[in-house]
Design a protein around this motif. Structure first.
Motif, PDB file in Angstrom:
ATOM      1  N   VAL A  79       1.015  -1.142   0.192  1.00  0.00           N
ATOM      2  CA  VAL A  79      -0.283  -0.033   0.067  1.00  0.00           C
ATOM      3  C   VAL A  79       0.515   1.343   0.131  1.00  0.00           C
ATOM      4  O   VAL A  79       0.692   1.677  -0.667  1.00  0.00           O
ATOM      5  CB  VAL A  79      -0.722   0.244   1.099  1.00  0.00           C
ATOM      6  CG1 VAL A  79      -1.565   0.721   1.384  1.00  0.00           C
ATOM      7  CG2 VAL A  79      -1.751  -1.036   0.740  1.00  0.00           C
ATOM      8  N   GLU A  80       2.307   1.131   0.897  1.00  0.00           N
ATOM      9  CA  GLU A  80       2.839   2.427   0.265  1.00  0.00           C
ATOM     10  C   GLU A  80       3.640   2.706  -0.447  1.00  0.00           C
ATOM     11  O   GLU A  80       3.935   3.737  -1.193  1.00  0.00           O
ATOM     12  CB  GLU A  80       3.874   2.225   2.386  1.00  0.00           C
ATOM     13  CG  GLU A  80       3.041   2.306   3.276  1.00  0.00           C
ATOM     14  CD  GLU A  80       2.100   3.589   3.308  1.00  0.00           C
ATOM     15  OE1 GLU A  80       2.313   5.082   2.990  1.00  0.00           O
ATOM     16  OE2 GLU A  80       1.045   3.420   4.358  1.00  0.00           O
ATOM     17  N   GLU A  81       4.511   0.915  -0.517  1.00  0.00           N
ATOM     18  CA  GLU A  81       5.644   1.491  -1.750  1.00  0.00           C
ATOM     19  C   GLU A  81       4.170   1.589  -2.934  1.00  0.00           C
ATOM     20  O   GLU A  81       5.118   2.174  -3.880  1.00  0.00           O
ATOM     21  CB  GLU A  81       5.753  -0.187  -2.619  1.00  0.00           C
ATOM     22  CG  GLU A  81       7.051  -0.643  -0.584  1.00  0.00           C
ATOM     23  CD  GLU A  81       8.056   0.080  -0.509  1.00  0.00           C
ATOM     24  OE1 GLU A  81       8.552   0.295  -1.310  1.00  0.00           O
ATOM     25  OE2 GLU A  81       8.149   1.443  -0.093  1.00  0.00           O
ATOM     26  N   LEU A  82       3.391   1.092  -3.291  1.00  0.00           N
ATOM     27  CA  LEU A  82       2.499   1.708  -4.768  1.00  0.00           C
ATOM     28  C   LEU A  82       1.669   2.993  -4.980  1.00  0.00           C
ATOM     29  O   LEU A  82       1.266   3.019  -5.519  1.00  0.00           O
ATOM     30  CB  LEU A  82       2.166   0.798  -4.871  1.00  0.00           C
ATOM     31  CG  LEU A  82       2.679  -0.725  -5.884  1.00  0.00           C
ATOM     32  CD1 LEU A  82       2.052  -2.025  -5.744  1.00  0.00           C
ATOM     33  CD2 LEU A  82       4.111  -0.943  -6.004  1.00  0.00           C
ATOM     34  N   LYS A  83       1.944   3.468  -3.828  1.00  0.00           N
ATOM     35  CA  LYS A  83       0.546   4.979  -3.368  1.00  0.00           C
ATOM     36  C   LYS A  83      -0.253   4.256  -3.485  1.00  0.00           C
ATOM     37  O   LYS A  83      -1.040   5.285  -4.365  1.00  0.00           O
ATOM     38  CB  LYS A  83       1.664   6.207  -4.315  1.00  0.00           C
ATOM     39  CG  LYS A  83       2.996   5.942  -4.035  1.00  0.00           C
ATOM     40  CD  LYS A  83       3.450   7.182  -4.697  1.00  0.00           C
ATOM     41  CE  LYS A  83       4.496   7.376  -4.096  1.00  0.00           C
ATOM     42  NZ  LYS A  83       5.879   6.427  -4.466  1.00  0.00           N
ATOM     43  N   VAL A  84      -1.290   2.957  -2.579  1.00  0.00           N
ATOM     44  CA  VAL A  84      -2.309   3.003  -3.211  1.00  0.00           C
ATOM     45  C   VAL A  84      -2.857   3.564  -2.365  1.00  0.00           C
ATOM     46  O   VAL A  84      -3.297   4.119  -0.730  1.00  0.00           O
ATOM     47  CB  VAL A  84      -2.959   1.636  -3.017  1.00  0.00           C
ATOM     48  CG1 VAL A  84      -4.084   1.325  -2.942  1.00  0.00           C
ATOM     49  CG2 VAL A  84      -1.943   0.736  -3.973  1.00  0.00           C
ATOM     50  N   LYS A  85      -4.200   4.241  -2.897  1.00  0.00           N
ATOM     51  CA  LYS A  85      -4.984   5.394  -2.082  1.00  0.00           C
ATOM     52  C   LYS A  85      -6.164   4.403  -0.797  1.00  0.00           C
ATOM     53  O   LYS A  85      -6.825   3.385  -2.083  1.00  0.00           O
ATOM     54  CB  LYS A  85      -5.543   6.860  -2.502  1.00  0.00           C
ATOM     55  CG  LYS A  85      -4.377   7.481  -3.087  1.00  0.00           C
ATOM     56  CD  LYS A  85      -5.091   8.803  -3.435  1.00  0.00           C
ATOM     57  CE  LYS A  85      -3.613   9.262  -3.863  1.00  0.00           C
ATOM     58  NZ  LYS A  85      -4.528  10.992  -4.407  1.00  0.00           N
ATOM     59  N   ILE A  86      -5.919   3.966  -0.048  1.00  0.00           N
ATOM     60  CA  ILE A  86      -7.436   3.598   1.474  1.00  0.00           C
ATOM     61  C   ILE A  86      -8.311   4.628   1.633  1.00  0.00           C
ATOM     62  O   ILE A  86      -7.834   5.543   1.894  1.00  0.00           O
ATOM     63  CB  ILE A  86      -6.407   2.447   1.816  1.00  0.00           C
ATOM     64  CG1 ILE A  86      -6.356   1.556   1.264  1.00  0.00           C
ATOM     65  CG2 ILE A  86      -8.032   1.868   2.906  1.00  0.00           C
ATOM     66  CD1 ILE A  86      -5.889   0.434   2.443  1.00  0.00           C
ATOM     67  N   SER A  87      -9.405   4.497   0.772  1.00  0.00           N
ATOM     68  CA  SER A  87     -10.358   5.537   1.598  1.00  0.00           C
ATOM     69  C   SER A  87      -9.993   5.942   3.413  1.00  0.00           C
ATOM     70  O   SER A  87      -9.852   4.323   4.205  1.00  0.00           O
ATOM     71  CB  SER A  87     -11.405   4.990   1.635  1.00  0.00           C
ATOM     72  OG  SER A  87     -11.839   4.968  -0.021  1.00  0.00           O
ATOM     73  N   ILE A 107      -3.911  -5.665  -3.819  1.00  0.00           N
ATOM     74  CA  ILE A 107      -3.184  -4.372  -4.164  1.00  0.00           C
ATOM     75  C   ILE A 107      -2.879  -3.182  -4.850  1.00  0.00           C
ATOM     76  O   ILE A 107      -2.450  -3.788  -6.184  1.00  0.00           O
ATOM     77  CB  ILE A 107      -2.416  -3.992  -2.917  1.00  0.00           C
ATOM     78  CG1 ILE A 107      -2.608  -4.914  -1.205  1.00  0.00           C
ATOM     79  CG2 ILE A 107      -1.268  -2.906  -2.829  1.00  0.00           C
ATOM     80  CD1 ILE A 107      -2.265  -6.275  -1.683  1.00  0.00           C
ATOM     81  N   GLY A 108      -4.365  -2.828  -5.332  1.00  0.00           N
ATOM     82  CA  GLY A 108      -3.533  -2.208  -6.808  1.00  0.00           C
ATOM     83  C   GLY A 108      -3.923  -3.643  -7.376  1.00  0.00           C
ATOM     84  O   GLY A 108      -5.015  -3.948  -7.734  1.00  0.00           O
ATOM     85  N   PRO A 109      -2.572  -3.873  -8.620  1.00  0.00           N
ATOM     86  CA  PRO A 109      -2.890  -4.338  -9.818  1.00  0.00           C
ATOM     87  C   PRO A 109      -2.102  -6.247  -8.889  1.00  0.00           C
ATOM     88  O   PRO A 109      -1.540  -7.039  -9.677  1.00  0.00           O
ATOM     89  CB  PRO A 109      -1.443  -3.692 -10.669  1.00  0.00           C
ATOM     90  CG  PRO A 109      -1.261  -3.329 -10.423  1.00  0.00           C
ATOM     91  CD  PRO A 109      -1.794  -2.482  -8.752  1.00  0.00           C
ATOM     92  N   VAL A 110      -1.668  -5.982  -7.919  1.00  0.00           N
ATOM     93  CA  VAL A 110      -1.245  -7.121  -7.012  1.00  0.00           C
ATOM     94  C   VAL A 110      -2.232  -8.257  -5.912  1.00  0.00           C
ATOM     95  O   VAL A 110      -2.611  -7.268  -5.388  1.00  0.00           O
ATOM     96  CB  VAL A 110      -0.163  -6.631  -6.223  1.00  0.00           C
ATOM     97  CG1 VAL A 110       1.043  -7.630  -5.729  1.00  0.00           C
ATOM     98  CG2 VAL A 110       0.394  -6.347  -6.706  1.00  0.00           C
ATOM     99  N   LEU A 111      -2.145  -9.359  -5.905  1.00  0.00           N
ATOM    100  CA  LEU A 111      -2.796  -9.969  -5.165  1.00  0.00           C
ATOM    101  C   LEU A 111      -1.852 -10.856  -4.077  1.00  0.00           C
ATOM    102  O   LEU A 111      -0.532 -10.935  -4.515  1.00  0.00           O
ATOM    103  CB  LEU A 111      -3.724 -11.216  -5.396  1.00  0.00           C
ATOM    104  CG  LEU A 111      -4.285 -10.865  -6.749  1.00  0.00           C
ATOM    105  CD1 LEU A 111      -5.087 -12.035  -7.568  1.00  0.00           C
ATOM    106  CD2 LEU A 111      -5.479 -10.174  -6.260  1.00  0.00           C
TER     107      LEU A 111
END
Length: 318
Positions: A79-87, A107-111
């Protein structure tokens, strides 16, 4: 009852050289396309009750690891590395929570998915995850196994990228009893992915070594790995060391319990795959893992960081 006979693989598909799938993931099982519903029981999903394309079509990377807790931490790290936003007020969601066998995070394009311990447990989740990315219409997917192992001639905390997995007899294939026959499935891994991973390792700044080598996969943690500390033992220290030195001389860098199945299934499916494991001890020096938990936590994060670097590079994330 007669014992199963030895029956090597003879079909053209299985004798063909490894050809990685390009484009949409396809299955080598014609029966699936004719099923009204395909229930992925162990991750509590179905291609009929859920819109798997809507949920998972953007998946490009699947990361497997043994421990549910470890794979949740890996998901949080991504989440941190890919800068994925969680509401706000939301948290990572275990998609497989309807089953108590495995965990599955997106997590985005990763399982990020747990596979349990040993070949049987990994085999089950591999089947269902491969069917999941097929039903979702995913393209150009790469699979990773991220885990721990016992090293051979390596300092504890080193990272091993597997070039080839072998069984406890050092054979480069997995045997699967099927319809009363023993089928052999080659356990080769994608060398381009292995080399790309290796190129991302920087020992000088990492503070530990990363190597490419063969991995021995066993079906048992104790006798299968020549330990002296199991409940049973029919050999002595001299026998153990002779065996470990022999397999070390054959290029074995580490020992674990899943790589053979993972490599064989990736090869069989035409999926690009890699196995990246940290070593928790040098088996040439002992049997028991005695390092403090905090130290092992840091060691276990090392393969995760390397695979995350690979994913970020492929996604163009700085």
């Amino acid at each position: 009852m007669s014992s199963p006979k030895f029956h090597p693989i003879k079909t053209n598909e299985q004798l063909a050289d490894y050809i990685p799938q390009c484009g949409k993931v396809e299955l080598r099982n014609p029966n699936i396309a004719n099923m009204e519903e395909d229930v992925l029981y162990h991750i509590s999903l179905s291609n009929r009750t859920q819109d798997l394309k809507e949920m998972f079509s953007d998946v490009k990377f699947v990361c497997f690891g043994g421990s549910p807790t470890r794979m949740k931490k890996f998901a949080e790290f991504l989440v941190e590395e890919l800068k994925v936003k969680i509401s706000a007020g939301q948290a990572l969601y275990n998609i497989a929570q309807g089953s108590d066998r495995y965990v599955l995070y997106k997590i985005g394009p990763v399982l990020s998915v747990s596979h349990g311990m040993g070949i049987p447990s990994l085999s089950i989740i591999f089947h269902e995850i491969l069917k999941l990315v097929y039903h979702a219409g995913c393209y150009d997917v790469i699979f990773f196994r991220i885990g721990t192992s016992g090293g051979l001639g390596l300092e504890a905390g080193s990272v091993v990228i597997t070039e080839e997995a072998v069984d406890g007899l050092l054979r480069p294939y997995m045997e699967v009893p099927t319809l009363g026959m023993i089928l052999q499935h080659p356990s080769k891994l994608d060398q381009e992915v292995a080399m790309e991973l290796m190129s991302l390792a920087v020992p000088a700044s990492d503070g530990y070594s990363t190597v490419i080598g063969k991995t021995m996969c066993t079906t048992d943690f104790y006798e299968g790995q020549a330990r002296l500390d199991g409940a049973f033992c029919d050999y002595n220290e001299e026998d153990k060391m002779a065996f470990l030195k022999r397999v070390y001389a054959r290029g074995i860098c580490n020992i674990e319990m899943e790589s053979l199945c993972f490599a064989a299934y990736c090869y069989r499916a035409g999926i690009r795959g890699a196995v990246v494991c940290t070593t928790l001890l040098d088996r040439l020096k002992g049997d028991q893992i005695t390092s403090p938990h905090s130290v092992m936590e840091e060691w276990q994060a090392r393969p995760q960081k390397l695979v995350a670097s690979f994913i970020k590079k492929r996604l163009g994330i700085e």
